[in-house]
Scaffold this motif. Structure first.
Motif, mmCIF file in Angstrom:
data_model
loop_
_atom_site.group_PDB
_atom_site.id
_atom_site.type_symbol
_atom_site.label_atom_id
_atom_site.label_comp_id
_atom_site.label_asym_id
_atom_site.label_seq_id
_atom_site.Cartn_x
_atom_site.Cartn_y
_atom_site.Cartn_z
ATOM 1 N N GLU A 170 40.878 46.051 70.544
ATOM 2 C CA GLU A 170 42.156 46.698 70.845
ATOM 3 C C GLU A 170 43.068 45.792 71.679
ATOM 4 O O GLU A 170 44.283 45.810 71.508
ATOM 5 C CB GLU A 170 41.921 48.025 71.569
ATOM 6 N N ARG A 186 46.197 45.555 69.330
ATOM 7 C CA ARG A 186 47.258 46.404 69.877
ATOM 8 C C ARG A 186 47.887 45.780 71.127
ATOM 9 O O ARG A 186 49.108 45.701 71.246
ATOM 10 C CB ARG A 186 46.706 47.785 70.226
ATOM 11 N N LEU A 238 45.700 53.555 64.853
ATOM 12 C CA LEU A 238 45.467 53.058 66.206
ATOM 13 C C LEU A 238 46.747 52.473 66.813
ATOM 14 O O LEU A 238 46.992 52.614 68.014
ATOM 15 C CB LEU A 238 44.350 52.012 66.193
ATOM 16 N N ASN A 239 47.566 51.827 65.976
ATOM 17 C CA ASN A 239 48.847 51.307 66.457
ATOM 18 C C ASN A 239 49.757 52.444 66.922
ATOM 19 O O ASN A 239 50.375 52.372 67.994
ATOM 20 C CB ASN A 239 49.549 50.512 65.356
ATOM 21 N N LEU A 291 48.874 55.428 67.808
ATOM 22 C CA LEU A 291 48.272 56.060 68.981
ATOM 23 C C LEU A 291 48.650 55.279 70.241
ATOM 24 O O LEU A 291 48.996 55.865 71.281
ATOM 25 C CB LEU A 291 46.748 56.113 68.824
ATOM 26 N N PHE A 292 48.603 53.955 70.140
ATOM 27 C CA PHE A 292 48.987 53.101 71.262
ATOM 28 C C PHE A 292 50.461 53.289 71.613
ATOM 29 O O PHE A 292 50.826 53.433 72.780
ATOM 30 C CB PHE A 292 48.703 51.640 70.899
ATOM 31 N N SER A 297 43.789 53.979 72.572
ATOM 32 C CA SER A 297 43.316 53.388 71.314
ATOM 33 C C SER A 297 41.909 52.820 71.471
ATOM 34 O O SER A 297 41.107 52.851 70.526
ATOM 35 C CB SER A 297 44.283 52.304 70.821
ATOM 36 N N HIS A 341 38.888 54.132 69.090
ATOM 37 C CA HIS A 341 38.126 53.109 68.361
ATOM 38 C C HIS A 341 36.639 53.207 68.713
ATOM 39 O O HIS A 341 35.772 53.216 67.834
ATOM 40 C CB HIS A 341 38.678 51.733 68.730
#
Length: 241
Positions: A118, A122, A169-170, A172-173, A182, A186
Motif C-alpha cells: 500500500e 497508494r 483500494l485507490n 478507499l485511500f 487501504s 488489503h
C-alpha cells in the motif's frame, strides 16, 4: 521520466542481487512467491519508491491510525470469509496450538506485506501520478501497475480481479484520506488466505476469489459507492489528501 529512471534502477539492482544471491545459493530466486527472495525484493521496491518520492519532492504522510486499520481489516476479512463460505463448503476445521502460533506469525507477515504494497501503490505511485494527472487516470495507471506486479499466469479473470481490487483500494485511500484504511482492507483480504493455508478444512479445495465474477461484481458495487463518497467530499471542498 523520474518514474522511468526509477524502474530502470530497480531492474538493474534486482539483476545484480539475483546474480549475487544465485552465486551464494543456486536455488535463490528474487521473484519467488514466498521466502527470503520475496522479502528482499519487497524491501528493494520500497527503497526505490522512497527514493522516487524524494526525487519528486513528494510529501509523505504515513500517520498510522489503528481504528482505520482494524475497522477496514475486519470488514474485508469478514466479506472475504463469507464469500468463501457461500461458494465452497469449508467443512470442519482441524486446529492445534502449533497452527494458532503459525497463524499469529502469518498475521505479522500479512501486516508488513500489506503495509509495503500500500505504501508503494497508494502512498507513493498514486500520489506521484496525481500530482500532474487527473484523478481517474491516476487510479487507472496505479491499478494497472498493481495488476501487472502480480503473477497473471492463471488468466484474464485473475487480472481483472486484481485490477478492480486496485481501483477499490485507490478509491478507499482517496475517500478516507488514510493509508491505514487501504492497508487494513488489503491485510483483511490476504489474512483469510493465510488462515486457509494453515488450517485444514475437511473437504475444502483452495479457491482464488479474485477470478470469480460474483466477486468482480461486488468490487464494482464497492467502487461505485466509494466513488460517490469521493465526489461528495470534493463537492464540499475537502482536499484530496
Amino acid at each position: 521520466m523520474q518514474l522511468f529512471y526509477t524502474a530502470l534502477l530497480l531492474l538493474f539492482n534486482s539483476l545484480v542481487i539475483q546474480a549475487v544471491g544465485h552465486w551464494f545459493e543456486p536455488s535463490f530466486n528474487l521473484l519467488a512467491n514466498r521466502g527470503v527472495g520475496k522479502i528482499i525484493f519487497m524491501l528493494l521496491v520500497v527503497g526505490h519508491m522512497l527514493w522516487l518520492a524524494r526525487r519528486a519532492s513528494l510529501e509523505l504522510n504515513f500517520h498510522f491510525k489503528l481504528k482505520y486499520f482494524f475497522g477496514y481489516f475486519f470488514v474485508f476479512f469478514v466479506l472475504h470469509m463469507l464469500m468463501i463460505i457461500l461458494l465452497n463448503n469449508l467443512g470442519s476445521p482441524e486446529v492445534s496450538l502449533k497452527i494458532l502460533g503459525s497463524i499469529a506469525l502469518g498475521f505479522i507477515a500479512t501486516f508488513f506485506l500489506a503495509c509495503a504494497e500500500e505504501m508503494i501503490f497508494r502512498g507513493i505511485l498514486f500520489r506521484y501520478f496525481s500530482q500532474t494527472l487527473p484523478i481517474y487516470l491516476s487510479i487507472f495507471l496505479t491499478s494497472l501497475i498493481f495488476m501487472f506486479s502480480h503473477n497473471l499466469s492463471e488468466g484474464w479473470r485473475l487480472g481483472l480481479g486484481l485490477f478492480l481490487l486496485g481501483v477499490l483500494l485507490n478509491l478507499l485511500f482517496v475517500s478516507t484520506k488514510q493509508l491505514s484504511a487501504s492497508i487494513g482492507a488489503h491485510a483483511g483480504l490476504v489474512f483469510v488466505k493465510v488462515i486457509l493455508r494453515r488450517v485444514h478444512f475437511v473437504g475444502y479445495t483452495p479457491l482464488d476469489l479474485r477470478q470469480n465474477h460474483w466477486v468482480h461484481l461486488i468490487f464494482l458495487i464497492l467502487i461505485i459507492f466509494l466513488n460517490e463518497k469521493r465526489k461528495n467530499l470534493a463537492a464540499v471542498g475537502v482536499p484530496l489528501f
